[in-house]
Design a protein around this motif. Structure first.
Motif, short mmCIF file in Angstrom:
data_model
loop_
_atom_site.label_atom_id
_atom_site.label_comp_id
_atom_site.label_asym_id
_atom_site.label_seq_id
_atom_site.Cartn_x
_atom_site.Cartn_y
_atom_site.Cartn_z
N ASN A 4 0.82 -1.20 0.00
CA ASN A 4 0.00 0.00 0.00
C ASN A 4 0.86 1.25 0.00
N LYS A 5 1.89 1.23 0.80
CA LYS A 5 2.76 2.37 0.88
C LYS A 5 3.44 2.59 -0.45
N LYS A 6 3.88 1.52 -1.06
CA LYS A 6 4.53 1.63 -2.37
C LYS A 6 3.57 2.20 -3.40
N VAL A 7 2.34 1.70 -3.39
CA VAL A 7 1.33 2.15 -4.34
C VAL A 7 1.04 3.62 -4.09
N ASN A 8 0.89 3.99 -2.81
CA ASN A 8 0.63 5.39 -2.48
C ASN A 8 1.79 6.29 -2.91
N ASP A 9 3.00 5.83 -2.69
CA ASP A 9 4.20 6.60 -3.10
C ASP A 9 4.21 6.77 -4.62
N GLN A 10 3.92 5.68 -5.31
CA GLN A 10 3.89 5.76 -6.78
C GLN A 10 2.76 6.66 -7.25
N LYS A 11 1.63 6.60 -6.52
CA LYS A 11 0.50 7.44 -6.87
C LYS A 11 0.88 8.90 -6.69
N THR A 13 3.90 10.18 -6.66
CA THR A 13 4.92 10.49 -7.66
C THR A 13 4.25 10.72 -9.02
N SER A 14 3.29 9.87 -9.36
CA SER A 14 2.57 10.00 -10.64
C SER A 14 1.77 11.30 -10.67
N GLU A 15 1.09 11.59 -9.58
CA GLU A 15 0.31 12.83 -9.54
C GLU A 15 1.22 14.05 -9.65
N SER A 16 2.35 13.99 -8.96
CA SER A 16 3.31 15.09 -9.02
C SER A 16 3.85 15.23 -10.44
N GLU A 17 4.14 14.11 -11.06
CA GLU A 17 4.64 14.12 -12.46
C GLU A 17 3.55 14.64 -13.39
N ARG A 20 3.37 18.36 -12.94
CA ARG A 20 4.53 18.97 -13.59
C ARG A 20 4.34 19.00 -15.11
N LEU A 21 3.89 17.89 -15.68
CA LEU A 21 3.66 17.80 -17.12
C LEU A 21 2.50 18.70 -17.55
N SER A 22 1.46 18.78 -16.71
CA SER A 22 0.32 19.65 -17.01
C SER A 22 0.78 21.11 -17.03
N THR A 23 1.61 21.49 -16.07
CA THR A 23 2.14 22.87 -16.03
C THR A 23 3.02 23.12 -17.26
N LYS A 24 3.86 22.14 -17.57
CA LYS A 24 4.73 22.26 -18.74
C LYS A 24 3.90 22.39 -20.01
N LEU A 25 2.81 21.61 -20.11
CA LEU A 25 1.92 21.67 -21.27
C LEU A 25 1.26 23.04 -21.37
#
Length: 137
Positions: A4-11, A13-17, A20-25
């Protein structure tokens, strides 16, 4: 829980990415819009320059035609001046010749008057002699 922790961390990280990509876009889209506007302005400026170039070329062509016309006119006037000068020189020569002829004729006329006067005197003397001869007979 580790998963769960791994999934939450990845989630996260994905949301942050994603953010970041949305801002870049968004930045890229704004840049694209700005460049599109600039390109549109450049197209308008280019069209204006093409029109100005065409107008300038027409004016230049008109000026070339006027110059050619003036050169032709100038050439014609130079020919006329040359012809007039030749006629003037010819007239001066004719006038000088006429004055010279008149002067010679005046001298000849004076000579003829003198000879006429001498002839009249001689005739008068002959008449006088004839008259005396007839009177003495």
């Amino acid at each position: 829980e580790d998963i769960n922790k791994k999934v939450n961390d990845q989630k996260l990280t994905s949301e942050s990415e994603n953010e970041r990509l949305s801002t870049k876009l968004s930045i890229q889209e704004a840049s694209n819009k700005s460049m599109t506007n600039e390109l549109s302005t450049l197209h308008v400026q280019m069209e204006d320059l093409r029109n100005e170039k065409a107008s300038t070329e027409r004016s230049f062509h008109q000026l070339q035609l006027q110059l050619a016309s003036l050169e032709h006119s100038n050439s014609s006037q130079e020919k006329a001046i040359t012809q007039t000068e030749a006629k003037r020189e010819s007239a001066e020569m004719i006038s000088a010749n006429a004055k010279e002829t008149l002067s010679r004729q005046h001298v000849q006329m004076e000579d003829l008057r003198r000879r006429l006067s001498e002839a009249e005197l001689e005739v008068s003397q002959y008449k006088d002699l004839t008259s005396r001869y007839q009177t003495n007979r």
